[in-house]
Design a protein around this motif. Structure first.
Motif, short mmCIF file in Angstrom:
data_model
loop_
_atom_site.label_atom_id
_atom_site.label_comp_id
_atom_site.label_asym_id
_atom_site.label_seq_id
_atom_site.Cartn_x
_atom_site.Cartn_y
_atom_site.Cartn_z
N PHE A 186 37.79 70.94 -13.78
CA PHE A 186 37.36 72.20 -13.20
C PHE A 186 36.02 72.13 -12.47
O PHE A 186 35.88 72.64 -11.38
CB PHE A 186 37.31 73.29 -14.28
CG PHE A 186 38.66 73.57 -14.88
CD1 PHE A 186 39.66 74.17 -14.14
CD2 PHE A 186 38.93 73.18 -16.17
CE1 PHE A 186 40.89 74.41 -14.67
CE2 PHE A 186 40.18 73.42 -16.73
CZ PHE A 186 41.16 74.03 -15.97
N SER A 187 35.03 71.51 -13.07
CA SER A 187 33.70 71.50 -12.45
C SER A 187 33.58 70.47 -11.33
O SER A 187 32.97 70.73 -10.31
CB SER A 187 32.63 71.23 -13.50
OG SER A 187 32.60 72.27 -14.45
N TYR A 188 34.17 69.28 -11.54
CA TYR A 188 34.04 68.20 -10.56
C TYR A 188 35.40 67.78 -10.01
O TYR A 188 35.61 66.61 -9.70
CB TYR A 188 33.35 66.99 -11.19
CG TYR A 188 31.94 67.28 -11.64
CD1 TYR A 188 30.91 67.36 -10.72
CD2 TYR A 188 31.65 67.48 -12.98
CE1 TYR A 188 29.62 67.63 -11.13
CE2 TYR A 188 30.36 67.76 -13.41
CZ TYR A 188 29.35 67.83 -12.47
OH TYR A 188 28.07 68.10 -12.87
N SER A 189 36.32 68.71 -9.89
CA SER A 189 37.67 68.37 -9.45
C SER A 189 37.66 67.84 -8.02
O SER A 189 36.92 68.30 -7.16
CB SER A 189 38.59 69.58 -9.55
OG SER A 189 38.16 70.58 -8.67
N GLY A 190 38.48 66.82 -7.79
CA GLY A 190 38.62 66.26 -6.46
C GLY A 190 37.57 65.23 -6.09
O GLY A 190 37.60 64.70 -4.99
N SER A 191 36.67 64.93 -6.98
CA SER A 191 35.64 63.94 -6.68
C SER A 191 35.84 62.70 -7.55
O SER A 191 36.60 62.70 -8.51
CB SER A 191 34.24 64.52 -6.92
OG SER A 191 34.04 64.75 -8.30
N ALA A 192 35.15 61.64 -7.19
CA ALA A 192 35.23 60.42 -7.99
C ALA A 192 34.66 60.64 -9.39
O ALA A 192 35.16 60.10 -10.37
CB ALA A 192 34.48 59.29 -7.29
N LEU A 193 33.62 61.46 -9.48
CA LEU A 193 33.05 61.78 -10.79
C LEU A 193 34.06 62.52 -11.65
O LEU A 193 34.19 62.25 -12.85
CB LEU A 193 31.78 62.61 -10.62
CG LEU A 193 31.09 63.06 -11.91
CD1 LEU A 193 30.66 61.85 -12.74
CD2 LEU A 193 29.90 63.94 -11.59
N GLY A 194 34.79 63.43 -11.05
CA GLY A 194 35.82 64.17 -11.78
C GLY A 194 36.90 63.26 -12.32
O GLY A 194 37.33 63.39 -13.47
N ILE A 195 37.33 62.31 -11.51
CA ILE A 195 38.35 61.36 -11.95
C ILE A 195 37.81 60.50 -13.08
O ILE A 195 38.49 60.24 -14.07
CB ILE A 195 38.82 60.50 -10.76
CG1 ILE A 195 39.55 61.37 -9.75
CG2 ILE A 195 39.71 59.35 -11.23
CD1 ILE A 195 39.84 60.68 -8.43
N GLY A 196 36.57 60.06 -12.95
CA GLY A 196 35.95 59.26 -14.00
C GLY A 196 35.83 60.02 -15.31
O GLY A 196 36.06 59.46 -16.39
N LEU A 197 35.49 61.30 -15.24
CA LEU A 197 35.38 62.13 -16.44
C LEU A 197 36.73 62.30 -17.12
O LEU A 197 36.84 62.26 -18.35
CB LEU A 197 34.76 63.48 -16.11
CG LEU A 197 33.29 63.47 -15.74
CD1 LEU A 197 32.85 64.85 -15.25
CD2 LEU A 197 32.43 63.03 -16.90
N VAL A 198 37.78 62.50 -16.32
CA VAL A 198 39.12 62.66 -16.88
C VAL A 198 39.58 61.36 -17.53
O VAL A 198 40.17 61.37 -18.62
CB VAL A 198 40.11 63.14 -15.80
CG1 VAL A 198 41.54 63.05 -16.29
CG2 VAL A 198 39.79 64.55 -15.37
N VAL A 199 39.31 60.24 -16.90
CA VAL A 199 39.69 58.94 -17.49
C VAL A 199 38.93 58.70 -18.79
O VAL A 199 39.52 58.28 -19.80
CB VAL A 199 39.45 57.80 -16.48
CG1 VAL A 199 39.57 56.44 -17.14
CG2 VAL A 199 40.41 57.92 -15.31
N ALA A 200 37.64 58.98 -18.80
CA ALA A 200 36.85 58.81 -20.03
C ALA A 200 37.34 59.74 -21.13
O ALA A 200 37.44 59.35 -22.30
CB ALA A 200 35.37 59.07 -19.74
N GLY A 201 37.69 60.97 -20.77
CA GLY A 201 38.25 61.90 -21.74
C GLY A 201 39.59 61.41 -22.28
O GLY A 201 39.89 61.57 -23.46
N GLY A 202 40.39 60.81 -21.42
CA GLY A 202 41.67 60.27 -21.85
C GLY A 202 41.51 59.12 -22.84
O GLY A 202 42.24 59.02 -23.82
#
Length: 73
Positions: A26-42
């Motif tokens: 939600f906060s960083y959607s569509g950015s490389a940081l957002g993808i990195g956060l989702v991967v780390a959360g996974g």
């Protein structure tokens, strides 16, 4: 594969995973940081559900308490 993640550690990982998913989606959607956060959360979510952390194994860390088959009297 033996479990090396304790119950409190699992709870903290679940909380952090949900926070990282929220920030990544939600906060960083569509950015490389957002993808990195989702991967780390996974990764945190999987290690919390399975109870095994490969990094802990490499470092020799065990946050779970060993169980004994002997009854204390």
């Amino acid at each position: 594969m033996k479990t090396n993640v304790g119950s409190l550690d699992r709870l903290i990982r679940l909380f952090l995973a949900s926070a990282l998913f929220y920030l990544g989606l939600f906060s960083y959607s569509g950015s490389a940081l957002g993808i990195g956060l989702v991967v780390a959360g996974g990764v945190l979510l999987v290690t919390a559900l399975v109870g095994f952390c490969g990094l802990y194994r490499l470092l020799g860390i065990h946050t779970n308490q060993p169980t004994s088959n002997f009854r204390k009297t």
